[in-house]
Design a protein around this motif. Sequence first.
Motif, PDB file in Angstrom:
ATOM      1  N   GLU A 122       0.865  -1.342   0.015  1.00 31.32           N
ATOM      2  CA  GLU A 122      -0.036   0.177   0.037  1.00 31.32           C
ATOM      3  C   GLU A 122       0.914   1.212   0.143  1.00 31.32           C
ATOM      4  O   GLU A 122       0.366   2.608  -0.361  1.00 31.32           O
ATOM      5  N   HIS A 123       2.178   1.118   0.380  1.00 34.41           N
ATOM      6  CA  HIS A 123       2.775   2.317   0.648  1.00 34.41           C
ATOM      7  C   HIS A 123       3.703   2.272  -0.741  1.00 34.41           C
ATOM      8  O   HIS A 123       4.017   1.166  -1.395  1.00 34.41           O
ATOM      9  N   LYS A 124       4.074   3.473  -1.356  1.00 33.63           N
ATOM     10  CA  LYS A 124       5.273   3.762  -2.651  1.00 33.63           C
ATOM     11  C   LYS A 124       6.551   3.911  -2.108  1.00 33.63           C
ATOM     12  O   LYS A 124       7.370   3.948  -2.950  1.00 33.63           O
ATOM     13  N   ASP A 125       7.041   3.918  -0.630  1.00 29.76           N
ATOM     14  CA  ASP A 125       8.230   4.308  -0.413  1.00 29.76           C
ATOM     15  C   ASP A 125       8.602   3.593   0.979  1.00 29.76           C
ATOM     16  O   ASP A 125       7.686   2.789   1.490  1.00 29.76           O
ATOM     17  N   VAL A 126       9.874   3.925   1.386  1.00 26.71           N
ATOM     18  CA  VAL A 126      10.383   3.148   2.670  1.00 26.71           C
ATOM     19  C   VAL A 126       9.294   3.346   3.941  1.00 26.71           C
ATOM     20  O   VAL A 126       8.455   4.569   4.140  1.00 26.71           O
ATOM     21  N   ILE A 127       9.018   2.132   4.793  1.00 23.57           N
ATOM     22  CA  ILE A 127       8.047   2.064   5.840  1.00 23.57           C
ATOM     23  C   ILE A 127       8.954   2.438   7.055  1.00 23.57           C
ATOM     24  O   ILE A 127       9.985   1.595   7.314  1.00 23.57           O
ATOM     25  N   ASN A 128       8.961   3.391   7.631  1.00 19.30           N
ATOM     26  CA  ASN A 128       9.769   3.901   8.729  1.00 19.30           C
ATOM     27  C   ASN A 128       9.616   3.416  10.218  1.00 19.30           C
ATOM     28  O   ASN A 128      10.547   3.456  10.920  1.00 19.30           O
ATOM     29  N   ASP A 129       8.222   3.168  10.037  1.00 18.27           N
ATOM     30  CA  ASP A 129       7.620   3.115  11.600  1.00 18.27           C
ATOM     31  C   ASP A 129       6.337   2.057  11.630  1.00 18.27           C
ATOM     32  O   ASP A 129       5.780   2.368  10.674  1.00 18.27           O
TER      33      ASP A 129
ATOM     34  N   PHE B   5      -2.897  -1.490  13.777  1.00 15.01           N
ATOM     35  CA  PHE B   5      -1.608  -0.724  13.823  1.00 15.01           C
ATOM     36  C   PHE B   5      -1.380   0.276  12.676  1.00 15.01           C
ATOM     37  O   PHE B   5      -1.976   0.237  11.560  1.00 15.01           O
ATOM     38  N   ILE B   6      -0.550   1.108  13.010  1.00 16.26           N
ATOM     39  CA  ILE B   6      -0.371   2.339  12.148  1.00 16.26           C
ATOM     40  C   ILE B   6       1.102   2.429  11.441  1.00 16.26           C
ATOM     41  O   ILE B   6       1.996   1.782  12.154  1.00 16.26           O
ATOM     42  N   THR B   7       1.221   2.716  10.241  1.00 17.75           N
ATOM     43  CA  THR B   7       2.548   2.664   9.632  1.00 17.75           C
ATOM     44  C   THR B   7       2.926   4.124   9.109  1.00 17.75           C
ATOM     45  O   THR B   7       1.890   4.798   8.774  1.00 17.75           O
ATOM     46  N   ALA B   8       4.283   4.434   9.120  1.00 15.78           N
ATOM     47  CA  ALA B   8       4.676   5.524   8.724  1.00 15.78           C
ATOM     48  C   ALA B   8       5.659   5.808   7.637  1.00 15.78           C
ATOM     49  O   ALA B   8       6.526   4.624   7.773  1.00 15.78           O
ATOM     50  N   SER B   9       5.385   6.447   6.478  1.00 16.22           N
ATOM     51  CA  SER B   9       6.204   6.040   5.367  1.00 16.22           C
ATOM     52  C   SER B   9       6.876   7.296   4.718  1.00 16.22           C
ATOM     53  O   SER B   9       6.055   8.301   4.702  1.00 16.22           O
ATOM     54  N   LYS B  10       7.916   7.165   4.153  1.00 11.54           N
ATOM     55  CA  LYS B  10       8.539   8.057   3.343  1.00 11.54           C
ATOM     56  C   LYS B  10       7.698   8.864   2.280  1.00 11.54           C
ATOM     57  O   LYS B  10       7.894   9.795   1.678  1.00 11.54           O
ATOM     58  N   ASP B  11       6.667   8.111   1.877  1.00  9.85           N
ATOM     59  CA  ASP B  11       5.546   8.602   0.788  1.00  9.85           C
ATOM     60  C   ASP B  11       4.722   9.504   1.250  1.00  9.85           C
ATOM     61  O   ASP B  11       3.781   9.756   0.425  1.00  9.85           O
TER      62      ASP B  11
ATOM     63  N   GLU C 140      -5.779  -5.517   6.269  1.00  9.24           N
ATOM     64  CA  GLU C 140      -6.696  -4.692   5.362  1.00  9.24           C
ATOM     65  C   GLU C 140      -6.516  -2.939   5.729  1.00  9.24           C
ATOM     66  O   GLU C 140      -6.397  -2.755   6.890  1.00  9.24           O
ATOM     67  N   LEU C 141      -6.254  -2.301   4.783  1.00 11.28           N
ATOM     68  CA  LEU C 141      -5.856  -1.015   4.668  1.00 11.28           C
ATOM     69  C   LEU C 141      -7.241  -0.322   5.335  1.00 11.28           C
ATOM     70  O   LEU C 141      -8.307  -0.501   4.600  1.00 11.28           O
ATOM     71  N   LEU C 142      -7.061   0.514   6.262  1.00 10.57           N
ATOM     72  CA  LEU C 142      -8.549   1.001   6.711  1.00 10.57           C
ATOM     73  C   LEU C 142      -8.660   2.317   6.600  1.00 10.57           C
ATOM     74  O   LEU C 142      -9.608   3.182   6.165  1.00 10.57           O
ATOM     75  N   LYS C 143      -7.465   3.089   6.762  1.00  9.27           N
ATOM     76  CA  LYS C 143      -7.423   4.516   6.834  1.00  9.27           C
ATOM     77  C   LYS C 143      -5.950   4.932   6.283  1.00  9.27           C
ATOM     78  O   LYS C 143      -5.040   4.512   6.418  1.00  9.27           O
ATOM     79  N   THR C 144      -6.112   6.109   5.747  1.00  8.98           N
ATOM     80  CA  THR C 144      -4.848   7.128   5.085  1.00  8.98           C
ATOM     81  C   THR C 144      -4.893   8.339   5.912  1.00  8.98           C
ATOM     82  O   THR C 144      -5.626   9.084   5.464  1.00  8.98           O
ATOM     83  N   TYR C 145      -3.573   8.675   6.211  1.00  4.84           N
ATOM     84  CA  TYR C 145      -3.407  10.055   7.010  1.00  4.84           C
ATOM     85  C   TYR C 145      -2.246  10.815   6.084  1.00  4.84           C
ATOM     86  O   TYR C 145      -1.133  10.243   6.013  1.00  4.84           O
ATOM     87  N   LYS C 146      -2.850  11.722   5.066  1.00  6.85           N
ATOM     88  CA  LYS C 146      -1.916  12.411   4.408  1.00  6.85           C
ATOM     89  C   LYS C 146      -1.196  13.768   4.780  1.00  6.85           C
ATOM     90  O   LYS C 146      -1.942  14.257   5.123  1.00  6.85           O
ATOM     91  N   THR C 147       0.126  13.789   4.267  1.00  6.58           N
ATOM     92  CA  THR C 147       0.863  15.163   4.687  1.00  6.58           C
ATOM     93  C   THR C 147       1.617  15.587   3.497  1.00  6.58           C
ATOM     94  O   THR C 147       1.429  14.898   2.599  1.00  6.58           O
ATOM     95  N   GLU C 148       2.377  16.576   3.589  1.00  7.52           N
ATOM     96  CA  GLU C 148       2.713  17.133   2.496  1.00  7.52           C
ATOM     97  C   GLU C 148       4.650  17.008   2.337  1.00  7.52           C
ATOM     98  O   GLU C 148       5.155  17.303   1.904  1.00  7.52           O
TER      99      GLU C 148
ATOM    100  N   PRO D 209       7.689  13.795   4.077  1.00  7.03           N
ATOM    101  CA  PRO D 209       7.942  12.385   4.626  1.00  7.03           C
ATOM    102  C   PRO D 209       7.641  12.076   6.038  1.00  7.03           C
ATOM    103  O   PRO D 209       7.753  13.068   6.976  1.00  7.03           O
ATOM    104  N   VAL D 210       6.642  10.988   6.452  1.00  5.91           N
ATOM    105  CA  VAL D 210       6.396  10.632   7.583  1.00  5.91           C
ATOM    106  C   VAL D 210       7.425   9.752   8.220  1.00  5.91           C
ATOM    107  O   VAL D 210       7.634   8.699   7.772  1.00  5.91           O
ATOM    108  N   ASN D 211       7.832   9.868   9.523  1.00  3.18           N
ATOM    109  CA  ASN D 211       9.021   9.250  10.000  1.00  3.18           C
ATOM    110  C   ASN D 211       8.607   8.186  10.980  1.00  3.18           C
ATOM    111  O   ASN D 211       9.066   7.359  11.420  1.00  3.18           O
TER     112      ASN D 211
END
Length: 325
Positions: A186-193, A203-209, A221-229, A231-233
């Motif tokens: 589901e992520h397009k880049d590194v999963i940091n956490d 569980f929640i994942t944080a990604s460089k995407d 199953e992907l339930l929710k997405t929290y978008k920023t502008e 990278p999320v570490n």
Amino acid sequence: MRPLMLHGHERAITQIKYNREGDLLFSCAKDPTPNVWFAINGERLGTLDGHNGAVWCIDVNWDTTKVFTGAADATWGYWDVQTGTCLGLNKTDTSVRTGAFSYSGQLLAYTTDKAMGKQCEIRVIDTLDPSQMSGNGHILSVQIPGNKITSAVWGPMDEFLLAGLDNGILAKYDLKTLSKFASKHEHKDVINDIQYNKEQTLFITASKDHTAKLFDTKTLELLKTYKTERPVNSAAISPIRDHVVVGGGQEAMDVTTTSSRVGKFDARFFHLVFEEEFARVKDHFGPINSVAFHPDGKSYSSGGEDGYVRVHVFDSPYYDFDFEY
């Protein structure tokens, strides 16, 4: 909400972790000396001396008697919490990127980096076996061809290891059959956490995407997405409210003196269900590398590229706030 500022590191924070009771806060950084703090007042309890390079990960066992650290000097350490004594500093082939105690506290899993011709590898150690704890052997080992694990946690009941890879794939590894039995991309880049909610059902994942994503633990199953502008570490789920805190920022090489003024390093709060941002906390002068809620949900901590750990205790209006819908 005025923070406690904990300054015991000379370089960027890499991970912070509360113990189960929440009275102690453990931190590691790109300097070689992890720190242990009293969470209530920010006083430093002590340091863990022994590594010779950046310390990438830290974890404390269930009853707060032992600490694990993994470092860039290709060693993993095992420490006594009460005395700060190093019980073992064991060599590996490459840097130890992630590590965690199982929930029983008996097993220890860590992952090594893909480097110098070596593949990324998951290793599981029995802490009750003195020979394994001195670096001579392990219960099992799983090689991860072609990719690197950048974050990992034990699954509920210690049945599997949940890992985030550098290509954005989320994978479950069965430690009985030594195989990957489920994965999501589901992520397009590194999963940091990766961090669980209190019940470990989500569980929640944080990604460089630039996103944090909420998953169902059982089905992935992907339930929710929290978008920023940016990278999320790191991202964490509140144990008492339907809130998520997200920390990140620009790449360290792109940081300018104006970035902190325009909110590029704020800790951002999202509603768990509605995915909408409702608050920001001005935080570090530099990207936030790790965030964690206190087990009682009344405060959270963040560790930044500036080398500070900040403990934020919520004011009373935080508990009165309700999302309008």
